[in-house]
Design an enzyme around this catalytic site. Sequence first.
Site, short mmCIF file in Angstrom:
data_model
loop_
_atom_site.label_atom_id
_atom_site.label_comp_id
_atom_site.label_asym_id
_atom_site.label_seq_id
_atom_site.Cartn_x
_atom_site.Cartn_y
_atom_site.Cartn_z
N HIS A 121 8.97 -6.71 0.43
CA HIS A 121 8.35 -6.19 -0.80
C HIS A 121 9.28 -6.58 -1.96
O HIS A 121 10.49 -6.69 -1.77
CB HIS A 121 8.28 -4.67 -0.64
CG HIS A 121 7.57 -3.94 -1.73
ND1 HIS A 121 8.16 -3.66 -2.94
CD2 HIS A 121 6.33 -3.41 -1.79
CE1 HIS A 121 7.31 -2.99 -3.70
NE2 HIS A 121 6.19 -2.82 -3.03
N LYS A 224 4.75 8.08 0.12
CA LYS A 224 4.06 7.34 1.19
C LYS A 224 4.02 8.16 2.48
O LYS A 224 3.48 7.73 3.49
CB LYS A 224 4.76 6.00 1.44
CG LYS A 224 4.62 5.04 0.26
CD LYS A 224 5.20 3.69 0.60
CE LYS A 224 5.48 2.85 -0.62
NZ LYS A 224 4.28 2.25 -1.21
#
Length: 407
Positions: A121, A224
């Site tokens: 990421h 998350k």
Amino acid sequence: MSIRNIKKSYPIFSRRIHGHPLTYLDSAATAQKPTAVLAAMDAFYRRHNANPRRGLYQLGVEATEMVEQVRSDVAAFIGADDASEVVFTSGTTGAINLVAYTWALAHLRPGDEVIVSELEHHSNLVPWQQLAARRRWKLSFIPITANGNLDLQWLRRHLTRRVKLVSVTHTSNVLGVRPPLPTIIRLAHRVGARVLVDAAQAVAHEPINVSRLGCDWISFSGHKMYGPTGIGVLWGRRALLEDAPPYQYGGEMVAEVRWGKTTFADPPARFEAGTQNAAGIVGLGAAIAMLRAIGWPAIRRHERALVRYAMKKLTMLSGVTVYGPHTAVDHGAVISFNIDGVHAHDVASVFDTLGIAVRAGHHCAMPLHTKLGVLATVRASIGIYNTKEDIDQLVRGIKKVQKIFEV
Ligand SMILES: Cc1ncc(COP(=O)(O)O)c(C=O)c1O
């Protein structure tokens, strides 16, 4: 707590989107919040609100105790022996930047090397890229093989004493690949390199035990894992945290301040300058409690069955390309795909008309998409509240796209 009716404890699922029930398949971007998390944060503000570690009155003591209790809960949740190794950050990005701007800046010299992987990421790529350019470090990438796994032969050949840090994802947010961390950590440690694990896409889906894993730092985000936004965790080995200077300067991270000189507090306070996100920390604690109440065996069984079901359905459809490995074994809770002849953004827009929420684009992994030879993909990601019906709705969405675009 049973996983079967869990959707009921997430208020957002009472909403209808364009006349349809919400089919939320974007938990990898951010997970929905259960009532328990919302209630814990609400109760904090209504009943306990004070500035932790400052107020010497009842509310201040309560706020401090609540924050420190969650620090211990986080440590237990990730198998860390020492709660003082848990630093609260704004999220995974904040945690990775913290390691980059404290330990790495203090310890790496020009010519030293940092290795990340092609799966990363942007949060675990851009900080290293920027500092490498500024400080003349070398930045290298563990390549991915044709099926999206990491090329460990490359890593074996490439690891020398010049490599000071290997920073790698636990689970890819695009391909769902889970690199073999124990091997990577062992190989890196053999040449004296430190290892940071980006667990943003893992922490809500499987147990993580930092003691067993043997990594040096781990980072993740509360939002998350069904907790609030704006809170995250950096866990680091005590010796490494102690061997790093502060990152930001201000209140409560100091030992003594004089007009001309300041000495700093020990970790974790050294890295927590200013008023902390106390309500966020309390919400994170409630999310951990919820995950613990359901239990990893039930979570893993449920999510793996769903990933297997989704993978089977999607790979059976003609005109659909699924990226990365196609087996549910060892696969994270994300599946990225494209519908041939239709841009991912158009797919997501049509899905929205059916109440389906997915992510479309590069998912903050542009170089990986370049490597895959595409500009964008559609990503369906799974959380504990998803069901087979959600996957069936996704398949209906794909068929609707193919009909509208005549592909
Ligand atoms: C693998 C991975 N790392 C890091 C991040 C960044 O997390 P945050 O935006 O919460 O800091 C994400 C978010 O999508 C991610 O998937």
